[in-house]
Design a protein around this motif. Structure first.
Motif, PDB file in Angstrom:
ATOM      1  N   ASP A  33       7.250  -5.064 -41.402  1.00 32.43           N
ATOM      2  CA  ASP A  33       7.155  -4.174 -42.696  1.00 32.43           C
ATOM      3  C   ASP A  33       5.666  -4.431 -43.428  1.00 32.43           C
ATOM      4  OD1 ASP A  33       9.487  -3.763 -42.639  1.00 32.43           O
ATOM      5  OD2 ASP A  33      10.502  -4.950 -44.275  1.00 32.43           O
ATOM      6  N   ARG A  65      12.648   0.519 -38.892  1.00 35.22           N
ATOM      7  CA  ARG A  65      13.344  -0.832 -39.021  1.00 35.22           C
ATOM      8  C   ARG A  65      14.676  -0.560 -39.862  1.00 35.22           C
ATOM      9  NH1 ARG A  65      14.178  -5.438 -41.596  1.00 35.22           N
ATOM     10  NH2 ARG A  65      13.056  -4.773 -43.434  1.00 35.22           N
ATOM     11  N   THR A  66      14.480  -0.029 -40.823  1.00 33.99           N
ATOM     12  CA  THR A  66      15.466   0.156 -42.044  1.00 33.99           C
ATOM     13  C   THR A  66      16.520   1.068 -41.471  1.00 33.99           C
ATOM     14  OG1 THR A  66      13.889   0.145 -43.804  1.00 33.99           O
ATOM     15  CG2 THR A  66      16.052   1.127 -44.238  1.00 33.99           C
ATOM     16  N   GLY A  80      19.342   0.479 -48.681  1.00 30.36           N
ATOM     17  CA  GLY A  80      18.539   1.185 -47.738  1.00 30.36           C
ATOM     18  C   GLY A  80      18.591   2.833 -47.838  1.00 30.36           C
ATOM     19  N   LEU A  84      15.229   5.080 -48.516  1.00 26.96           N
ATOM     20  CA  LEU A  84      14.910   5.870 -47.665  1.00 26.96           C
ATOM     21  C   LEU A  84      14.711   7.225 -48.362  1.00 26.96           C
ATOM     22  CD1 LEU A  84      16.545   5.015 -44.211  1.00 26.96           C
ATOM     23  CD2 LEU A  84      14.331   5.151 -44.950  1.00 26.96           C
TER      24      LEU A  84
END
Length: 223
Positions: A33, A65-66, A80, A84
């Motif tokens: 991150d 990654r998310t 998440g 996003l």
């Protein structure tokens, strides 16, 4: 009519285990991150890529990654999806405008939106940290631990007050972080912004997590 709980995990999640090496998991998260995007940004800039392009490309690893975690967890993760969605909107706006400073300020708007959302949960039946603690209890102890955590909310007034306090403090802190990030994006030289914002991020997160550790231990709020 009962209110639907968007935070609930699927039955398969009931027995989900915590990471075997939590410190390694945290280090990996920080690497993906923060470390990788920062290094990637300066490498791309050294290779001659423009500010907008380098910033957007360097934001891909944490986004991937998310997405990976959303599919790995096999559940609808409200946080998440929320982040996003905002990231996608901010990226689209930055690409349409071509404004490099807007690309950097985008992170501040995302942080601010998350902070506002945390504060909004204070006006709902259950604040953010009740759900966060429930997920931690589920990972550490299982369904029984999550049920115990929920029961404490119904039975203990100090517990409810403590979780609301944590939610309020973190929400306000994220709003402050957003203001600082946006100010940095529009006041500093463009090439120095990624480094300064990441240093600022580490300092703020360090303070918040230290406070969380002390406060949760003092008021028996650990899942």
């Amino acid at each position: 009519m009962t209110q639907p709980d968007l935070w609930n995990t699927s039955p398969a999640q009931t027995h989900r285990k915590a990471p075997r090496y939590p410190r390694l998991a945290l280090a990996w998260m920080m690497l993906v991150d923060v470390g990788v995007p920062l290094a990637l940004f300066y490498i791309l800039r050294e290779q001659g890529m423009g500010l907008v392009g380098a910033s957007l490309v360097s934001s891909i690893p944490p986004a991937l990654r998310t997405v990976y975690l959303l599919f790995k967890e096999k559940r609808v993760d409200v946080v998440g999806i929320f982040m996003l969605t905002l990231f996608g909107l901010g990226t689209a706006l930055a690409l349409l405008s071509g404004d490099a400073r807007l690309v950097f300020a985008k992170d501040g708007w995302l942080t601010g939106a998350f902070g506002v959302w945390m504060l909004v949960t204070l006006m709902m039946k259950r604040p953010f940290f009740l759900h966060a603690g429930k997920n931690i209890a589920l990972a550490k102890v299982g369904h029984e631990g999550a049920a115990t955590w929920e029961a404490r909310w119904d039975q203990e007034a100090p517990f409810r007050r403590g979780l609301r306090t944590l939610t309020a403090i973190f929400g306000v802190a994220l709003l402050g972080d957003a203001v600082i990030r946006v100010a940095i994006a529009y006041m500093l030289p463009l090439d120095s912004i990624p480094l300064v914002t990441n240093v600022q991020y580490f300092i703020l997160m360090g303070i918040l997590w230290l406070f969380l550790a002390v406060y949760s231990k003092k008021h028996n709020l650990r899942a």
